[in-house]
Design a protein around this motif. Structure first.
Motif, PDB file in Angstrom:
ATOM      1  N   ALA A   1      -2.418 -31.617 -39.223  1.00  0.00           N
ATOM      2  CA  ALA A   1      -2.229 -31.856 -37.788  1.00  0.00           C
ATOM      3  C   ALA A   1      -2.352 -33.348 -37.465  1.00  0.00           C
ATOM      4  O   ALA A   1      -1.551 -33.884 -36.688  1.00  0.00           O
ATOM      5  CB  ALA A   1      -3.224 -31.042 -36.977  1.00  0.00           C
ATOM      6  N   ASP A   2      -3.330 -34.019 -38.052  1.00  0.00           N
ATOM      7  CA  ASP A   2      -3.486 -35.462 -37.842  1.00  0.00           C
ATOM      8  C   ASP A   2      -2.263 -36.226 -38.321  1.00  0.00           C
ATOM      9  O   ASP A   2      -1.790 -37.146 -37.643  1.00  0.00           O
ATOM     10  CB  ASP A   2      -4.728 -35.994 -38.563  1.00  0.00           C
ATOM     11  CG  ASP A   2      -6.027 -35.597 -37.891  1.00  0.00           C
ATOM     12  OD1 ASP A   2      -5.985 -35.141 -36.727  1.00  0.00           O
ATOM     13  OD2 ASP A   2      -7.079 -35.742 -38.542  1.00  0.00           O
ATOM     14  N   ASP A   3      -1.739 -35.855 -39.495  1.00  0.00           N
ATOM     15  CA  ASP A   3      -0.553 -36.534 -40.035  1.00  0.00           C
ATOM     16  C   ASP A   3       0.666 -36.313 -39.137  1.00  0.00           C
ATOM     17  O   ASP A   3       1.448 -37.242 -38.906  1.00  0.00           O
ATOM     18  CB  ASP A   3      -0.251 -36.054 -41.447  1.00  0.00           C
ATOM     19  CG  ASP A   3      -1.231 -36.586 -42.472  1.00  0.00           C
ATOM     20  OD1 ASP A   3      -2.043 -37.482 -42.130  1.00  0.00           O
ATOM     21  OD2 ASP A   3      -1.216 -36.097 -43.618  1.00  0.00           O
ATOM     22  N   ILE A   4       0.827 -35.108 -38.632  1.00  0.00           N
ATOM     23  CA  ILE A   4       1.958 -34.808 -37.739  1.00  0.00           C
ATOM     24  C   ILE A   4       1.827 -35.620 -36.457  1.00  0.00           C
ATOM     25  O   ILE A   4       2.808 -36.209 -35.981  1.00  0.00           O
ATOM     26  CB  ILE A   4       2.041 -33.298 -37.446  1.00  0.00           C
ATOM     27  CG1 ILE A   4       2.483 -32.559 -38.705  1.00  0.00           C
ATOM     28  CG2 ILE A   4       2.993 -33.016 -36.284  1.00  0.00           C
ATOM     29  CD1 ILE A   4       2.387 -31.053 -38.606  1.00  0.00           C
ATOM     30  N   ASN A   5       0.621 -35.673 -35.899  1.00  0.00           N
ATOM     31  CA  ASN A   5       0.409 -36.460 -34.678  1.00  0.00           C
ATOM     32  C   ASN A   5       0.659 -37.937 -34.917  1.00  0.00           C
ATOM     33  O   ASN A   5       1.256 -38.614 -34.070  1.00  0.00           O
ATOM     34  CB  ASN A   5      -0.999 -36.225 -34.136  1.00  0.00           C
ATOM     35  CG  ASN A   5      -1.158 -34.842 -33.555  1.00  0.00           C
ATOM     36  OD1 ASN A   5      -0.194 -34.246 -33.094  1.00  0.00           O
ATOM     37  ND2 ASN A   5      -2.367 -34.332 -33.583  1.00  0.00           N
ATOM     38  N   THR A   6       0.238 -38.451 -36.049  1.00  0.00           N
ATOM     39  CA  THR A   6       0.485 -39.854 -36.394  1.00  0.00           C
ATOM     40  C   THR A   6       1.988 -40.119 -36.489  1.00  0.00           C
ATOM     41  O   THR A   6       2.491 -41.115 -35.973  1.00  0.00           O
ATOM     42  CB  THR A   6      -0.220 -40.229 -37.708  1.00  0.00           C
ATOM     43  OG1 THR A   6      -1.618 -40.057 -37.534  1.00  0.00           O
ATOM     44  CG2 THR A   6       0.083 -41.666 -38.101  1.00  0.00           C
ATOM     45  N   ALA A   7       2.702 -39.224 -37.154  1.00  0.00           N
ATOM     46  CA  ALA A   7       4.159 -39.388 -37.302  1.00  0.00           C
ATOM     47  C   ALA A   7       4.848 -39.361 -35.937  1.00  0.00           C
ATOM     48  O   ALA A   7       5.754 -40.169 -35.674  1.00  0.00           O
ATOM     49  CB  ALA A   7       4.723 -38.298 -38.200  1.00  0.00           C
ATOM     50  N   LYS A   8       4.415 -38.462 -35.057  1.00  0.00           N
ATOM     51  CA  LYS A   8       4.996 -38.408 -33.706  1.00  0.00           C
ATOM     52  C   LYS A   8       4.729 -39.695 -32.947  1.00  0.00           C
ATOM     53  O   LYS A   8       5.624 -40.232 -32.275  1.00  0.00           O
ATOM     54  CB  LYS A   8       4.409 -37.231 -32.935  1.00  0.00           C
ATOM     55  CG  LYS A   8       4.952 -35.898 -33.360  1.00  0.00           C
ATOM     56  CD  LYS A   8       4.311 -34.771 -32.551  1.00  0.00           C
ATOM     57  CE  LYS A   8       4.804 -33.424 -32.998  1.00  0.00           C
ATOM     58  NZ  LYS A   8       4.143 -32.330 -32.265  1.00  0.00           N
ATOM     59  N   ARG A   9       3.482 -40.195 -33.036  1.00  0.00           N
ATOM     60  CA  ARG A   9       3.121 -41.422 -32.347  1.00  0.00           C
ATOM     61  C   ARG A   9       3.953 -42.599 -32.849  1.00  0.00           C
ATOM     62  O   ARG A   9       4.464 -43.402 -32.069  1.00  0.00           O
ATOM     63  CB  ARG A   9       1.630 -41.697 -32.561  1.00  0.00           C
ATOM     64  CG  ARG A   9       0.889 -42.035 -31.337  1.00  0.00           C
ATOM     65  CD  ARG A   9      -0.598 -42.276 -31.484  1.00  0.00           C
ATOM     66  NE  ARG A   9      -1.055 -42.783 -32.765  1.00  0.00           N
ATOM     67  CZ  ARG A   9      -1.748 -42.071 -33.667  1.00  0.00           C
ATOM     68  NH1 ARG A   9      -2.027 -40.794 -33.438  1.00  0.00           N
ATOM     69  NH2 ARG A   9      -2.139 -42.594 -34.784  1.00  0.00           N
ATOM     70  N   LEU A  10       4.105 -42.690 -34.158  1.00  0.00           N
ATOM     71  CA  LEU A  10       4.860 -43.796 -34.743  1.00  0.00           C
ATOM     72  C   LEU A  10       6.346 -43.705 -34.397  1.00  0.00           C
ATOM     73  O   LEU A  10       6.993 -44.720 -34.147  1.00  0.00           O
ATOM     74  CB  LEU A  10       4.668 -43.842 -36.246  1.00  0.00           C
ATOM     75  CG  LEU A  10       3.270 -44.233 -36.718  1.00  0.00           C
ATOM     76  CD1 LEU A  10       3.160 -44.042 -38.239  1.00  0.00           C
ATOM     77  CD2 LEU A  10       2.932 -45.656 -36.331  1.00  0.00           C
ATOM     78  N   SER A  11       6.900 -42.504 -34.397  1.00  0.00           N
ATOM     79  CA  SER A  11       8.321 -42.347 -34.129  1.00  0.00           C
ATOM     80  C   SER A  11       8.649 -42.611 -32.658  1.00  0.00           C
ATOM     81  O   SER A  11       9.783 -42.970 -32.329  1.00  0.00           O
ATOM     82  CB  SER A  11       8.814 -40.964 -34.532  1.00  0.00           C
ATOM     83  OG  SER A  11       8.250 -39.971 -33.711  1.00  0.00           O
ATOM     84  N   SER A  12       7.676 -42.462 -31.765  1.00  0.00           N
ATOM     85  CA  SER A  12       7.945 -42.713 -30.350  1.00  0.00           C
ATOM     86  C   SER A  12       7.854 -44.193 -30.010  1.00  0.00           C
ATOM     87  O   SER A  12       8.209 -44.593 -28.903  1.00  0.00           O
ATOM     88  CB  SER A  12       6.954 -41.923 -29.486  1.00  0.00           C
ATOM     89  OG  SER A  12       5.645 -42.429 -29.620  1.00  0.00           O
ATOM     90  N   LYS A  13       7.420 -45.029 -30.934  1.00  0.00           N
ATOM     91  CA  LYS A  13       7.281 -46.465 -30.694  1.00  0.00           C
ATOM     92  C   LYS A  13       8.533 -47.240 -31.083  1.00  0.00           C
ATOM     93  O   LYS A  13       8.514 -48.454 -31.137  1.00  0.00           O
ATOM     94  CB  LYS A  13       6.074 -47.018 -31.461  1.00  0.00           C
ATOM     95  CG  LYS A  13       4.771 -46.516 -30.922  1.00  0.00           C
ATOM     96  CD  LYS A  13       3.607 -47.152 -31.635  1.00  0.00           C
ATOM     97  CE  LYS A  13       2.311 -46.678 -31.034  1.00  0.00           C
ATOM     98  NZ  LYS A  13       1.160 -47.382 -31.564  1.00  0.00           N
ATOM     99  N   ARG A  14       9.610 -46.568 -31.361  1.00  0.00           N
ATOM    100  CA  ARG A  14      10.843 -47.254 -31.781  1.00  0.00           C
ATOM    101  C   ARG A  14      11.420 -48.075 -30.676  1.00  0.00           C
ATOM    102  O   ARG A  14      11.499 -47.934 -29.591  1.00  0.00           O
ATOM    103  CB  ARG A  14      11.892 -46.237 -32.236  1.00  0.00           C
ATOM    104  CG  ARG A  14      11.524 -45.592 -33.526  1.00  0.00           C
ATOM    105  CD  ARG A  14      12.626 -44.670 -33.914  1.00  0.00           C
ATOM    106  NE  ARG A  14      12.210 -43.897 -35.065  1.00  0.00           N
ATOM    107  CZ  ARG A  14      13.002 -43.148 -35.759  1.00  0.00           C
ATOM    108  NH1 ARG A  14      14.265 -43.058 -35.424  1.00  0.00           N
ATOM    109  NH2 ARG A  14      12.580 -42.470 -36.762  1.00  0.00           N
TER     110      ARG A  14
END
Length: 42
Positions: A29-42
């Protein structure tokens, strides 16, 4: 490997790689949330 339950998947991993890993759901869950956070910073 789609369609395998957890134990079936673990057995398949051990068959191919002589090992299997158990990853805590919280880590996933932490990894998925991190990936979502990073992908929204494009």
């Amino acid at each position: 490997m789609s369609g395998l339950d957890f134990n079936g998947f673990k057995k398949r991993l051990r068959g191919y790689f002589s090992t299997g890993y158990i990853i805590a759901s919280e880590v996933v869950a932490d990894d998925i949330n991190t990936a979502k956070r990073l992908s929204s910073k494009r």
